[in-house]
Design a protein around this motif. Sequence first.
Motif, PDB file in Angstrom:
ATOM      1  N   GLN A  78       0.814  -1.048   0.010  1.00  0.00           N
ATOM      2  CA  GLN A  78       0.050   0.127  -0.137  1.00  0.00           C
ATOM      3  C   GLN A  78       0.742   1.246   0.091  1.00  0.00           C
ATOM      4  N   ARG A  93      -4.586   1.864  -3.864  1.00  0.00           N
ATOM      5  CA  ARG A  93      -3.916   1.282  -2.497  1.00  0.00           C
ATOM      6  C   ARG A  93      -4.974   0.318  -2.038  1.00  0.00           C
ATOM      7  N   ILE A  97      -3.341  -3.610  -1.350  1.00  0.00           N
ATOM      8  CA  ILE A  97      -3.401  -4.312  -0.206  1.00  0.00           C
ATOM      9  C   ILE A  97      -3.758  -5.688  -0.464  1.00  0.00           C
ATOM     10  N   ALA A 150      -8.792   1.466   4.134  1.00  0.00           N
ATOM     11  CA  ALA A 150      -8.788   1.701   2.739  1.00  0.00           C
ATOM     12  C   ALA A 150      -9.937   1.780   2.197  1.00  0.00           C
TER      13      ALA A 150
END
Length: 214
Positions: A78, A93, A97, A150
């Motif tokens: 990330q 991002r 992940i 996120a």
Amino acid sequence: MTPRDGYHHGNLREALVDAAVELAGTSGPEGVVLRAVTRHVGVSPNAAYRHFADREALLAEVSARAMGALTRSMAARQDAVTEQDPVDRAVARLEAIGRGYVDFALAEPGLFRVCFAAPPEVALAWDSRDQEAGEGPDPTADPFGVLNAALDHLVEVGWLDPVRRPGAEVLCWSTVHGFATLHLDGPLRDVPSEEREQALTMALAHVSRGIGPA
């Protein structure tokens, strides 16, 4: 595997956990056996019971260590995202992940399997100990927290409709966990790495687009 040369006085508990993590890395949950762990450290089996009530308590510690390593793999991916546009960055991002999750599973299959091996009641007991010690929970200290943060950020930047936010974490987690499991233990375990990477890129893109604007 040969016994360790020894451990510093007073650090037996840490030495036992270190040895258990090492054994789990090669053998998964089945490698976390008190007798094997104490033999690896070079102490008698009875010495372990001064620090762990049973194998499940030791397994809970190893599971926590493995979960921490999985979290760091996700966070590293990330943090490597370079997109500058807020929306593009938030989407990238999220996908990073997922890639970090699969990366860890394939690189450390033994520890990955141990992540989810601790009995829930034992894991809860450890959580209660931390709460009693006054340690507040870090929302990004575990994979689920990193994922939720996120997704919440995707809401903030306008990509994810707040109405569709509930349950999005289950969709994302199920996708990467299922992908990892199929390639570790399932019918896709012999798929060439290049083909696997292409499939992962597509799966992550489908997830991010699926939770994005209609």
